[in-house]
Design an enzyme around this catalytic site. Structure first.
Site, short mmCIF file in Angstrom:
data_model
loop_
_atom_site.label_atom_id
_atom_site.label_comp_id
_atom_site.label_asym_id
_atom_site.label_seq_id
_atom_site.Cartn_x
_atom_site.Cartn_y
_atom_site.Cartn_z
N HIS A 1 11.86 1.28 3.51
CA HIS A 1 11.38 1.87 2.27
C HIS A 1 12.25 3.08 1.93
CE1 HIS A 1 7.85 -0.64 2.71
NE2 HIS A 1 7.54 -0.05 3.84
N ASN B 1 0.84 -1.20 0.00
CA ASN B 1 0.00 0.00 0.00
C ASN B 1 0.87 1.25 0.00
OD1 ASN B 1 -2.66 -1.16 0.03
ND2 ASN B 1 -2.27 -1.79 2.14
#
Length: 268
Positions: free
Chosen positions: A220, A190
């Protein structure tokens, strides 16, 4: 806006964390009104500090609340937030990847005056991306590295017969677009969908996914080049009880709710 009734779709690790925080009064002016689950009777004995919320099904959630926080599986996003948006209300959506295959939900919000709010979740820099998107963004690349157990069972791995259970070094398992990843890794990416929606879209954004047995956190990294700025950012998330999700995700929901009626709003 004040005295908002908050409903939560889903009562997993994130949903329960958000519910307990609202129950403790963490966000002034908001009341935990209802929680949608598959079997409401299973939660009748759940202990609460304040007034107990109503446990209901997804179909019964909309009339009980002003804002719905979606913490449900991506497969039920239409059922979770469709009625809310068509009623002109707000939906705080964590399954942002599912929006890529359900554009009608955005249309529903537009037609009714409702709104879809996507919290930052487990990623950072969405404010900078949305600002850069007011000009021209040349490229956005996102590199996600996750512990092996956080990726096990992903449909993409099963469809391509990729076995990562026994790997001993970081392994690139996917390179493509967030739109493709949203289908192949619905419980994991997501964050990539959110980055793409904030920037240059789900087809022009480049995404790499690495399975890394040396990691205990989800990592990330986003690299952006635009006509206003070139920037990169990295976040290392501590997993929640669900290894596919970082702890900061639930906190991000609370921060998004606080911005709905807070006296000070920081960030684009």
């Amino acid at each position: 806006m004040s005295g908002l009734r908050i409903g939560i779709a889903g009562f997993g690790a994130i949903g329960e964390s958000v519910a307990k925080s609202l129950d403790s009064g963490a966000v002034p002016g908001m009341t935990l009104a209802a929680i949608a689950v598959r079997d409401p009777s299973r939660h009748a004995a759940t202990a609460w500090r304040g007034k107990p919320p109503v446990f209901t099904t997804l179909d019964g959630l909309e009339p009980l609340c002003d804002v719905v926080v979606e913490c449900a599986p991506a497969a039920v996003i239409e059922q979770a937030i469709g009625p809310v948006l068509r009623a002109g209300k707000k939906a705080v959506v964590l399954s942002s990847g599912a929006l890529l295959s359900h554009p009608g939900l955005i249309d529903a919000a537009r037609d009714s005056g409702g709104q879809i709010v996507i919290p930052s979740g487990a990623i950072l820099g969405l404010d900078a991306l949305t600002a850069a998107a007011e000009g021209k963004i040349h490229s956005v690349t996102m590199i996600t590295r996750k512990p092996v157990r956080g990726l096990l069972g992903a449909p993409y791995l099963e469809a391509n017969n990729i076995d990562i259970a026994g790997i001993t070094e970081p392994t690139l398992i996917f390179r493509g677009s967030p739109r493709e990843a949203a289908v192949g890794f619905p419980a994991n990416l997501n964050v990539a969908a959110s980055v793409s929606l904030a920037g240059i879209g789900p087809d022009r954004t480049t995404l790499e996914i690495w399975a890394d047995p040396t990691l205990s956190r989800n990592v990330h990294r986003v690299e952006v080049d635009s006509d206003a700025a070139a920037f990169s950012m990295e976040i290392q998330n501590i997993p929640s009880e669900n290894p596919k999700t970082g702890r900061i995700t639930a906190q991000s929901v609370l921060a998004a709710l606080r911005k709905l009626n807070g006296p000070l709003r920081v960030g684009t």
